[in-house]
Design a protein around this motif. Sequence first.
Motif, mmCIF file in Angstrom:
data_model
loop_
_atom_site.group_PDB
_atom_site.id
_atom_site.type_symbol
_atom_site.label_atom_id
_atom_site.label_comp_id
_atom_site.label_asym_id
_atom_site.label_seq_id
_atom_site.Cartn_x
_atom_site.Cartn_y
_atom_site.Cartn_z
ATOM 1 N N THR A 242 17.299 51.649 -49.025
ATOM 2 C CA THR A 242 16.567 51.610 -47.753
ATOM 3 C C THR A 242 17.614 52.196 -46.784
ATOM 4 O OG1 THR A 242 17.313 49.404 -47.183
ATOM 5 C CG2 THR A 242 15.170 49.683 -47.730
ATOM 6 N N ALA A 243 17.372 52.936 -45.776
ATOM 7 C CA ALA A 243 18.139 53.703 -44.781
ATOM 8 C C ALA A 243 18.799 52.843 -43.785
ATOM 9 C CB ALA A 243 17.452 54.903 -44.183
ATOM 10 N N ALA A 244 18.340 51.656 -43.483
ATOM 11 C CA ALA A 244 18.452 50.853 -42.158
ATOM 12 C C ALA A 244 18.553 49.482 -42.714
ATOM 13 C CB ALA A 244 17.822 51.356 -41.027
ATOM 14 N N LEU A 245 19.096 48.706 -41.722
ATOM 15 C CA LEU A 245 18.967 47.112 -41.711
ATOM 16 C C LEU A 245 18.722 47.013 -40.377
ATOM 17 C CD1 LEU A 245 19.342 44.679 -43.746
ATOM 18 C CD2 LEU A 245 21.883 44.795 -43.004
ATOM 19 N N TRP A 246 17.983 46.061 -39.996
ATOM 20 C CA TRP A 246 17.789 45.517 -38.667
ATOM 21 C C TRP A 246 17.463 44.232 -38.522
ATOM 22 C CZ3 TRP A 246 13.294 43.327 -36.818
ATOM 23 C CH2 TRP A 246 12.222 43.313 -37.605
ATOM 24 N N LEU A 247 17.589 43.539 -37.292
ATOM 25 C CA LEU A 247 17.350 42.341 -36.928
ATOM 26 C C LEU A 247 16.944 42.138 -35.540
ATOM 27 C CD1 LEU A 247 20.072 41.275 -35.413
ATOM 28 C CD2 LEU A 247 21.268 41.621 -37.500
ATOM 29 N N GLY A 248 16.522 40.793 -35.315
ATOM 30 C CA GLY A 248 16.195 40.373 -34.148
ATOM 31 C C GLY A 248 17.093 39.265 -33.551
ATOM 32 N N VAL A 249 17.528 39.358 -32.643
ATOM 33 C CA VAL A 249 18.884 38.360 -32.105
ATOM 34 C C VAL A 249 18.258 37.723 -30.722
ATOM 35 C CG1 VAL A 249 20.296 40.136 -31.422
ATOM 36 C CG2 VAL A 249 20.991 37.460 -31.737
ATOM 37 N N TRP A 250 18.353 36.723 -30.096
ATOM 38 C CA TRP A 250 17.980 36.050 -28.926
ATOM 39 C C TRP A 250 18.970 36.651 -28.092
ATOM 40 C CZ3 TRP A 250 19.269 30.254 -27.429
ATOM 41 C CH2 TRP A 250 18.504 30.238 -25.954
ATOM 42 N N GLU A 251 18.246 37.298 -26.881
ATOM 43 C CA GLU A 251 19.133 37.732 -25.838
ATOM 44 C C GLU A 251 20.279 36.831 -25.322
ATOM 45 O OE1 GLU A 251 16.937 39.167 -22.629
ATOM 46 O OE2 GLU A 251 15.845 37.181 -22.334
ATOM 47 N N ARG A 252 20.094 35.506 -25.217
ATOM 48 C CA ARG A 252 21.153 34.714 -24.751
ATOM 49 C C ARG A 252 21.991 34.289 -25.924
ATOM 50 N NH1 ARG A 252 17.812 30.148 -21.717
ATOM 51 N NH2 ARG A 252 15.837 31.522 -21.422
ATOM 52 N N ASN A 253 21.936 34.646 -27.063
ATOM 53 C CA ASN A 253 22.845 34.227 -28.163
ATOM 54 C C ASN A 253 24.112 35.344 -28.297
ATOM 55 O OD1 ASN A 253 24.326 33.542 -30.587
ATOM 56 N ND2 ASN A 253 22.496 33.111 -31.679
ATOM 57 N N LEU A 254 24.769 35.118 -27.384
ATOM 58 C CA LEU A 254 25.878 36.144 -27.150
ATOM 59 C C LEU A 254 26.783 36.226 -28.245
ATOM 60 C CD1 LEU A 254 26.561 35.723 -23.171
ATOM 61 C CD2 LEU A 254 25.137 37.320 -24.658
ATOM 62 N N ARG A 255 27.247 35.065 -28.854
ATOM 63 C CA ARG A 255 27.817 34.965 -30.039
ATOM 64 C C ARG A 255 27.746 35.833 -31.314
ATOM 65 N NH1 ARG A 255 31.873 30.833 -31.742
ATOM 66 N NH2 ARG A 255 32.352 31.143 -33.995
ATOM 67 N N ALA A 256 26.248 35.699 -31.501
ATOM 68 C CA ALA A 256 25.630 36.524 -32.492
ATOM 69 C C ALA A 256 25.456 38.006 -32.169
ATOM 70 C CB ALA A 256 24.116 36.026 -32.827
ATOM 71 N N ILE A 257 25.203 38.263 -30.973
ATOM 72 C CA ILE A 257 25.240 39.657 -30.591
ATOM 73 C C ILE A 257 26.651 40.593 -30.866
ATOM 74 C CG2 ILE A 257 24.886 41.110 -28.802
ATOM 75 C CD1 ILE A 257 22.662 39.270 -27.774
#
Length: 170
Positions: free
Chosen positions: A123-138
Amino acid sequence: MITLRRASAADALALSRVAEATFRTAFAAATTAADMDRHCALRFGVRQQGEEIAAPSLETWLAMDGEAIAGFAQLRIRVRPRCVSAESACEVQRLYVETRFHGKGVAAPLMDACIDSARGHGTAALWLGVWERNLRAIAFYAKCGFVEVGEQVFPLGGDLHRDLVMARPV
């Protein structure tokens, strides 16, 4: 010392416990107890984890501290939302680390396993969804080369939460 391995059917019970505990820690304050209980029962039960471990379109990686699961990642093969422009992509569906292991080098090898696996799937890309309030994960995902490319809704019971969609090339 943390070691990494693929999950097997025998891991379903332990994984269900870790998955539920880490999800509750991250999101309990954002919803009602009843909605949290329903979500966890639906998404993190032993049967559900066993089915996910067995699914050919999903890989589950465990970060082990001896016999205990310190964290885990789940990679969905060849799926992508419209906002990811690459022709083919894999999704980091979940990447959770037990609180007591935060800052101890558990998340990075899990992410590396996802990147390497996505590369192996061509595959050409990796993606994810992250809760907008989870600043540590972002911040962690940005450090791993992910950039924001869109957003999606994450339903948690009666609440609709905004997730950032982040992606990176493989």
